[in-house]
Design a protein around this motif. Structure first.
Motif, short mmCIF file in Angstrom:
data_model
loop_
_atom_site.label_atom_id
_atom_site.label_comp_id
_atom_site.label_asym_id
_atom_site.label_seq_id
_atom_site.Cartn_x
_atom_site.Cartn_y
_atom_site.Cartn_z
N ARG A 62 -7.50 13.62 1.43
CA ARG A 62 -6.91 12.28 1.61
C ARG A 62 -7.59 11.53 2.76
O ARG A 62 -7.88 10.34 2.65
CB ARG A 62 -5.41 12.39 1.89
N GLU A 294 -3.66 3.36 8.53
CA GLU A 294 -2.71 2.60 7.72
C GLU A 294 -2.61 3.20 6.30
O GLU A 294 -1.52 3.37 5.75
CB GLU A 294 -3.18 1.14 7.65
N LEU A 295 -3.76 3.52 5.72
CA LEU A 295 -3.78 4.12 4.39
C LEU A 295 -3.12 5.50 4.40
O LEU A 295 -2.37 5.86 3.48
CB LEU A 295 -5.22 4.25 3.89
N ALA A 297 -0.80 6.51 6.29
CA ALA A 297 0.64 6.39 6.54
C ALA A 297 1.43 6.29 5.24
O ALA A 297 2.65 6.48 5.23
CB ALA A 297 0.93 5.19 7.43
N ASP A 298 0.74 5.99 4.12
CA ASP A 298 1.39 5.89 2.81
C ASP A 298 0.62 6.76 1.81
O ASP A 298 -0.08 6.25 0.94
CB ASP A 298 1.41 4.43 2.36
N PRO A 299 0.75 8.09 1.95
CA PRO A 299 -0.04 8.98 1.09
C PRO A 299 0.25 8.83 -0.40
O PRO A 299 -0.65 9.03 -1.23
CB PRO A 299 0.32 10.38 1.60
N ALA A 300 1.47 8.46 -0.75
CA ALA A 300 1.81 8.30 -2.17
C ALA A 300 0.99 7.16 -2.79
O ALA A 300 0.48 7.28 -3.92
CB ALA A 300 3.31 8.03 -2.34
N GLU A 301 0.85 6.06 -2.06
CA GLU A 301 0.07 4.94 -2.57
C GLU A 301 -1.42 5.29 -2.63
O GLU A 301 -2.12 4.93 -3.58
CB GLU A 301 0.28 3.71 -1.68
N ARG A 304 -1.93 7.44 -5.63
CA ARG A 304 -1.87 6.63 -6.86
C ARG A 304 -3.20 5.93 -7.10
O ARG A 304 -3.71 5.89 -8.23
CB ARG A 304 -0.74 5.59 -6.73
#
Length: 334
Positions: A62, A294-295, A297-301, A304
């Motif tokens: 990630r 920033e990216l 901080a939202d691993p689900a997005e 996706r």
């Protein structure tokens, strides 16, 4: 007119990429994505040729993808995906291994170096066949060009040989790719040991500039970089390796000629020069670091986004794999 296709990738082998990755790969990729139909891959299957902690591998994958995007690899322009999410990579690697000679695989210098380092009992078969998987990565997408470091040139030559051999035996199937090798002037060396290439595996991290380091730590490393007692800002790779390395970084990040930077700092000494370089690196790294965090901080997005790109990559890969299966005589499921 159809754009020529480009493929390149990088292993998720560290929590943070370093400035050598940024200058030698990401900056080049960012510029090339406008001119090519570009496929950029986080090559996690390559990463498991040596022992890995599963949770760490997932996190590093990630983090590597986030840094690609933060550095300007735009998923809307390029196909940015994770290797293991496209099964055709492993499937084609097996097919290509059937047309790869044991001797030619054994001649790959990276394998020889690593196997000597780890010893035969600690060296996996996967490490031996690593270059075949790399060939599959490239040939799946019918890539015309492959930007790589000089240390990977031999692997691209093997890829070309395998493509030509397969085409000769089974009919025209693969595009034979051309390597695009970064120039020696773009090679970045350790700030504390400027005769050694900068690497995350360095004995000391004091000479490595990481994209995700705190900006103050990055600034300190630059100000403490090894120079010499001469005191003049002049490029001499052999005689002044520390200063030459700093000039290379300065020129690469600003797009300026080294001679222009030498003129700017003529008679001003290393203190001013390092402060100038510090400001250049910080201004380049700070927005990349902020965007990457920033990216993350939202691993689900992020997951996706990568999954959507993997589906896009798989469409192209499956077309090639289907043609390969037909050529080689495998009975396909109806």
């Amino acid at each position: 007119m159809t754009q020529a296709r480009l493929f390149s990738g990088m292993q998720p082998s560290a929590d943070s990429l370093q400035i050598g990755n940024y200058i030698g790969a990401l900056m080049q990729w960012r510029d090339m994505q406008d001119a090519y139909d570009a496929f950029f891959c986080v090559v996690d299957l390559h990463a498991i040729t040596v022992p890995q902690d599963p949770a760490e591998l997932r996190e590093k994958t990630r983090r590597t993808a986030a840094q690609y995007i933060a550095a300007g690899i735009e998923p809307s322009k390029s196909t940015l995906y994770v290797q293991s999410q496209v099964p055709a990579h492993a499937e084609l690697a097996w097919i290509l291994s059937t047309v790869t000679g044991f001797g030619e695989a054994g001649r790959m210098t990276q394998f020889k170096d690593k196997s000597q380092r780890y010893g035969s009992d600690q060296t996996s078969v996967a490490l031996f066949t690593y270059p075949v998987l790399m060939a599959a990565d490239i040939l799946l997408y019918q890539a015309n060009v492959v930007p790589v470091g000089d240390d990977q040139k031999q692997h691209v030559e093997l890829t070309r040989n395998l493509a030509e051999r397969f085409n000769s035996r089974f009919g025209e199937t693969f595009t034979v790719p051309e390597p695009v090798i970064q120039s020696d002037t773009a090679r970045i060396y350790d700030l504390q040991t400027p005769t050694s290439k900068m690497s995350k595996s360095a004995e000391s991290q004091a000479g490595v500039l990481y994209l995700l380091d705190d900006i103050s730590a990055t600034a300190k490393k630059i100000m403490r970089a090894v120079t010499d007692s001469d005191g003049t800002v002049h490029y001499d790779r052999e005689g002044k390796p520390g200063v030459a390395n700093l000039l290379t970084i300065y020129a690469a990040l600003t797009g300026r000629q080294i001679a222009s930077i030498e003129d700017e700092y003529a008679g001003r000494g290393y203190g001013d020069f390092k402060k100038g370089l510090r400001d250049v690196v910080v201004s380049e790294f700070e927005p990349v670091r902020e965007r990457a965090l920033e990216l993350l901080a939202d691993p689900a997005e992020l997951d996706r986004l990568l999954a959507a790109n993997a589906e896009k990559a798989a469409e192209t890969a499956e077309k090639t794999l289907s043609a390969v299966y037909d050529r080689i005589g495998l009975l396909r499921r109806g």
